[in-house]
Every structure is written in C-alpha cells, then in structure tokens.
Design an enzyme around this catalytic site. Structure first.
Site, short mmCIF file in Angstrom:
data_model
loop_
_atom_site.label_atom_id
_atom_site.label_comp_id
_atom_site.label_asym_id
_atom_site.label_seq_id
_atom_site.Cartn_x
_atom_site.Cartn_y
_atom_site.Cartn_z
N HIS A 183 0.85 -1.19 0.00
CA HIS A 183 0.00 0.00 0.00
C HIS A 183 0.89 1.23 0.00
O HIS A 183 1.99 1.22 0.56
CB HIS A 183 -0.88 0.05 1.26
CG HIS A 183 -2.12 -0.75 1.21
ND1 HIS A 183 -2.69 -1.34 2.31
CD2 HIS A 183 -2.97 -1.04 0.18
CE1 HIS A 183 -3.80 -1.97 1.98
NE2 HIS A 183 -4.00 -1.80 0.68
N CYS A 279 -2.03 2.63 9.21
CA CYS A 279 -3.02 1.61 8.87
C CYS A 279 -4.18 1.60 9.86
O CYS A 279 -5.31 1.31 9.49
CB CYS A 279 -2.37 0.23 8.84
SG CYS A 279 -1.35 -0.09 7.39
#
Length: 286
Positions: A183, A279
């Site tokens: 990511h 996250c």
C-alpha cells in the site's frame, strides 16, 4: 512521560523550521477480533501466534496519543469475523465532504466495506463506491489539494480516475513495485499540508514514480531501508507532531532535523498483520 513532555524535550535549535500542528479528525477500530488467519501480504505468517490483549493495549496507546495531542477520534465498531478491520485506513477516503468506500481486492476483507459504509452513513456521509478496486487511505493519501494514489498491488490504476471524478480533486498515480510495501501508506507519509511535504522510501516505487515525487516535493525526506523495513513510514502527522512506529529511530532523527516532533509508538503486535500507525488511522480530511 506525557506527549507534552516528549514534544518539549527537543531544544528549539534542533528543531529546524517552525512546524504548526492542526487539529485532526480520525476514525479507529479496536482490534478486538484481531488475528492472522490468512496471508495476503508478506508481513503475515499464520504460524505466528497473536496476542489480542497486547494488540488492544498497543492500539489504546495510539488512540490516547491522538487524544493527548488534541485530535478527535471516532470509534467504529469492530465486527467479529473481520480480523483486519483494525486497519481502519483501508475503509475508504473521506475528503471535503465526499466519502468513497473501499472496494477490497481480497475476498477475506470484502465485508469490511459494508461495516465502514454503515459508520459513514450514520455519521452523515453518503458513501460512494468505485467499480475498480481501491483500498481507501491505504493507497489514497491527501497532500494539500492533491490525492497521491498508489497502485501495483491492491488498488487498480483505473480506480484513480474514479476517485478524481468522485472527489473533484487531482489525482497523482504512483506505482509500487516491492510487495513488502503493498500500500502507498507503507512507503510514503504526508507530513504537512501547506506547503505539502512528504517522506518516502524510493525503492518501493518505479523510477517514473520517484521522478514525479522528486519534482512535486523537492524537499521530501527520503527514508532508508532500516526504517522502511519496520514500516516506519506508516505514520500520521498533524503538521508538527509525527506519530510513527517506535522502531523507526533513523526516520525520527530525520524528522527532528526537519523541524517535526516525532512520537514513537510500539505497535509490534499489529505489525504481524502488516500494519502500523497509519493503517490503524482513517483520517477525515476537511
């Protein structure tokens, strides 16, 4: 030692440029059902046990750090059977009143979108969906008036055009090439809005993406491998204070030299699922 003590510890002469904090609005989901039941990124190993109580304590420290800094933290109810829901950043993108829901690549996480849609709706937003896969703020980071958008592993490049249309913001596409940095938020941190400042790990990106970043952000901090490999760039900044994984000590030194105030938090248990500070943090950009 309180957050205030930490931020006061560095002498003014060591801080570099004056950085100004801005109150932020975050959403988080407690890791009540956290587990590593499958492996969908290189950090996950189903043979390694998870201590849910420790994960909860570490997560609570992160939440308390944000509150100590004066930020708002909304809580999203954890749902049994969704062990990765603690990684709230992946739930979507909320910016300037627009709410774009995640469209997860892996079926193991697909139902998280419904849980975050329910929270968004209850909070007064009208979540919209993309046809192509996007994994929320895992791959969509707002830098000033631009969305930096990762692709290559989880978010489909075609979703970037949908994001631009839904939000009305320009989107800059950046291709990721190292699966450890699956990511964008594992390889790049937005440090301030005005002027937009970032830190990133160049080897995580294609040469073309690095060239774009160097042109857009000539004063960006380029982080070394030792810090990147503890997910040190999976951090959250309010423009002055940067909350980052405790193990990223070299990055913390770079931040101090650039005038930021790093605050290390230990999220080692949640790293077993491939996530850390950012996250666990969905920012409501306004």
């Amino acid at each position: 030692m309180t957050v205030s003590d930490l931020t006061a510890a560095a002498p003014a002469c060591a801080r570099g440029p004056v950085r100004r904090a801005r109150a932020r609005h975050f959403a988080m989901t407690a890791p009540r059902h956290f587990a590593v039941e499958y492996a969908i990124n290189p950090w996950m190993d189903t043979s390694v046990p998870v201590d849910v109580d420790l994960a909860l304590r570490q997560w609570e420290t992160l939440r308390a750090t944000y509150i100590d800094l004066g930020h708002t933290v909304d809580l999203v109810d954890a749902v049994a059977g969704l062990p990765d829901m603690v990684y709230a950043a992946n739930g979507g993108l909320i910016v300037d009143g627009h709410a774009v829901l995640a469209h997860f690549t892996f079926p193991q996480r697909a139902a998280e979108a419904d849980a975050y849609a329910a929270w968004m709706t209850a909070a007064g937003w009208h979540p919209e969906r993309t046809r192509h896969h996007n994994e929320g703020q895992g791959d969509l980071l707002v830098a000033g008036s631009t969305v930096l958008a990762g692709h290559g592993f989880r978010t489909d490049r075609r979703a970037h055009d949908e994001i631009a249309e839904l939000t009305g913001l320009p989107v800059t596409s950046l291709e990721l090439v190292d699966p450890r940095f699956y990511h964008l938020d594992t390889a790049l941190t937005v440090l301030s809005d005005e002027p937009a400042t970032i830190a990133y790990y160049p080897p995580a990106f294609t040469a073309d993406a690095v060239a774009v970043l160097r042109e857009m952000f000539p004063t960006a901090i380029e982080v070394g491998s030792a810090d990147a490999f503890v997910l040190g760039l999976n951090a959250v900044s309010d423009g002055r204070h940067v909350v980052l994984p405790a193990g990223a000590t070299g990055f913390a030194d770079q931040l101090r030299a650039a005038g930021f105030e790093p605050i290390g938090v230990d999220l080692s248990e949640l790293l077993k699922g491939g996530g850390s500070v950012k996250c666990c943090t969905l920012e409501v950009y306004s």
